[in-house]
Scaffold this motif. Sequence first.
Motif, short mmCIF file in Angstrom:
data_model
loop_
_atom_site.label_atom_id
_atom_site.label_comp_id
_atom_site.label_asym_id
_atom_site.label_seq_id
_atom_site.Cartn_x
_atom_site.Cartn_y
_atom_site.Cartn_z
N ASP A 171 0.82 -1.21 0.00
CA ASP A 171 0.00 0.00 0.00
C ASP A 171 0.85 1.26 0.00
OD1 ASP A 171 -2.24 -1.56 0.01
OD2 ASP A 171 -2.69 -1.27 2.14
N ALA A 172 2.08 1.15 0.52
CA ALA A 172 2.94 2.32 0.64
C ALA A 172 3.76 2.59 -0.62
CB ALA A 172 3.90 2.13 1.82
N VAL A 173 3.85 1.61 -1.51
CA VAL A 173 4.64 1.80 -2.73
C VAL A 173 3.73 1.82 -3.94
CG1 VAL A 173 6.73 0.73 -1.78
CG2 VAL A 173 5.08 -0.68 -3.00
N GLU A 174 4.25 2.29 -5.04
CA GLU A 174 3.49 2.38 -6.28
C GLU A 174 3.06 0.99 -6.75
OE1 GLU A 174 4.64 4.28 -10.42
OE2 GLU A 174 5.34 5.46 -8.72
N PRO A 175 1.82 0.83 -7.21
CA PRO A 175 1.39 -0.48 -7.71
C PRO A 175 2.26 -0.94 -8.88
CG PRO A 175 -0.46 1.03 -7.56
CD PRO A 175 0.79 1.83 -7.28
N ARG A 176 2.50 -2.23 -8.94
CA ARG A 176 3.30 -2.81 -10.01
C ARG A 176 2.41 -3.11 -11.21
NH1 ARG A 176 8.69 -2.37 -8.61
NH2 ARG A 176 8.77 -2.57 -6.37
N PRO A 177 2.87 -2.81 -12.42
CA PRO A 177 2.03 -3.02 -13.59
C PRO A 177 1.75 -4.49 -13.91
CG PRO A 177 4.22 -2.31 -14.23
CD PRO A 177 4.14 -2.21 -12.73
N HIS A 178 2.58 -5.43 -13.44
CA HIS A 178 2.39 -6.84 -13.78
C HIS A 178 1.27 -7.51 -13.00
CE1 HIS A 178 5.00 -7.14 -10.24
NE2 HIS A 178 4.45 -8.32 -10.07
N ARG A 179 0.77 -6.87 -11.95
CA ARG A 179 -0.29 -7.47 -11.14
C ARG A 179 -1.58 -6.69 -11.36
NH1 ARG A 179 0.57 -6.78 -5.24
NH2 ARG A 179 -1.15 -5.37 -5.28
N PRO A 180 -2.64 -7.36 -11.84
CA PRO A 180 -3.89 -6.63 -12.03
C PRO A 180 -4.36 -5.99 -10.73
CG PRO A 180 -4.02 -8.87 -12.94
CD PRO A 180 -2.73 -8.76 -12.19
N ALA A 181 -4.91 -4.80 -10.84
CA ALA A 181 -5.33 -4.05 -9.66
C ALA A 181 -6.39 -4.78 -8.85
CB ALA A 181 -5.83 -2.66 -10.06
N GLN A 182 -7.26 -5.56 -9.52
CA GLN A 182 -8.33 -6.23 -8.79
C GLN A 182 -7.86 -7.50 -8.09
OE1 GLN A 182 -8.06 -6.15 -12.07
NE2 GLN A 182 -8.43 -8.18 -12.91
N GLN A 183 -6.66 -7.97 -8.39
CA GLN A 183 -6.18 -9.20 -7.76
C GLN A 183 -5.80 -8.93 -6.31
OE1 GLN A 183 -3.02 -11.04 -9.90
NE2 GLN A 183 -3.09 -12.91 -8.71
N THR A 184 -6.38 -9.69 -5.41
CA THR A 184 -6.11 -9.52 -3.99
C THR A 184 -5.58 -10.83 -3.42
OG1 THR A 184 -8.38 -10.09 -3.45
CG2 THR A 184 -7.88 -7.75 -3.66
N PRO A 185 -4.87 -10.77 -2.31
CA PRO A 185 -4.37 -12.00 -1.70
C PRO A 185 -5.51 -12.94 -1.32
CG PRO A 185 -3.32 -10.09 -0.71
CD PRO A 185 -4.44 -9.58 -1.59
N ILE A 186 -5.21 -14.22 -1.38
CA ILE A 186 -6.16 -15.24 -0.96
C ILE A 186 -6.20 -15.24 0.56
CG2 ILE A 186 -6.64 -17.72 -1.05
CD1 ILE A 186 -4.68 -17.70 -3.54
N PRO A 187 -7.38 -15.25 1.18
CA PRO A 187 -7.42 -15.28 2.65
C PRO A 187 -6.66 -16.49 3.17
CG PRO A 187 -9.59 -14.89 1.73
CD PRO A 187 -8.70 -15.23 0.58
N LEU A 188 -5.89 -16.31 4.24
CA LEU A 188 -5.06 -17.39 4.77
C LEU A 188 -5.88 -18.62 5.13
CD1 LEU A 188 -2.43 -15.53 6.92
CD2 LEU A 188 -2.02 -16.88 4.88
N ALA A 189 -7.08 -18.45 5.62
CA ALA A 189 -7.90 -19.61 5.97
C ALA A 189 -8.19 -20.44 4.74
CB ALA A 189 -9.19 -19.17 6.64
N ARG A 190 -8.36 -19.80 3.59
CA ARG A 190 -8.61 -20.51 2.35
C ARG A 190 -7.33 -21.15 1.82
NH1 ARG A 190 -10.07 -17.60 -2.78
NH2 ARG A 190 -9.41 -19.20 -4.19
N MET A 191 -6.19 -20.48 2.04
CA MET A 191 -4.92 -21.02 1.58
C MET A 191 -4.58 -22.32 2.27
SD MET A 191 -2.29 -17.97 1.15
CE MET A 191 -2.97 -16.53 1.89
N ALA A 192 -5.03 -22.47 3.50
CA ALA A 192 -4.68 -23.66 4.27
C ALA A 192 -5.47 -24.88 3.81
CB ALA A 192 -4.91 -23.41 5.76
#
Length: 143
Positions: free
Chosen positions: A114-135
Motif C-alpha cells: 500500500d505504501a509503494v506504487e502499484p506494479r504493472p504486472h499485477r492486475p489491480a483487482q487481484q487480492t491475496p487469498i485469505p489465509l484460511a482458504r490457503m490452508a
Amino acid sequence: MPGPRASMAEMDILQCRVDLMGDERYDDLAVGLALYGDAVRLRVFALLRYEILPTAEDLRRILEVPRHELSVHLAQLRGFGLIEVGMDGERSGYSLTDHPLNRAMDTLLTAHEDAVEPRPHRPAQQTPIPLARMATTNGDKPR
C-alpha cells in the motif's frame, strides 16, 4: 525540566531477564523472521498469497532459481510450518499455512504494498487469498 529517570531496581531487572530469556517464543519468532528475511523465501511467500498450489517447478520458473536452491528454501519453510504441500486432483503444489507468522507477514506485506506504487504486472483487482482458504487444498475446511 525533570531530572534523569531512576534506574530499574536490580530485582526488577533480574525478573525481566528471567521472563525474556526463558521465553522460547522469542527464539521461535526470531527464527521465523530470519526465514522471511531471505529475499527468495519472502518472494515465495508473496507468490503463495496470490497463487493457489503452484508446483515447485512453477515457483522455480517464476523465481529463476536453481532447483537445489529452491528445494532448500521450500524445505526450510515447510520445516517451520509456514508452507505445506497440498493436492489438487493429481497435481501437488504449495500453499501457505495459517501460521501466526504468515498472518503477521501478510499484514506487513499488505502495508508495504500500500505504501509503494502499484506494479504493472499485477492486475489491480487481484487480492491475496485469505489465509484460511490457503490452508485448504481440496475445498476442505481449514484446520
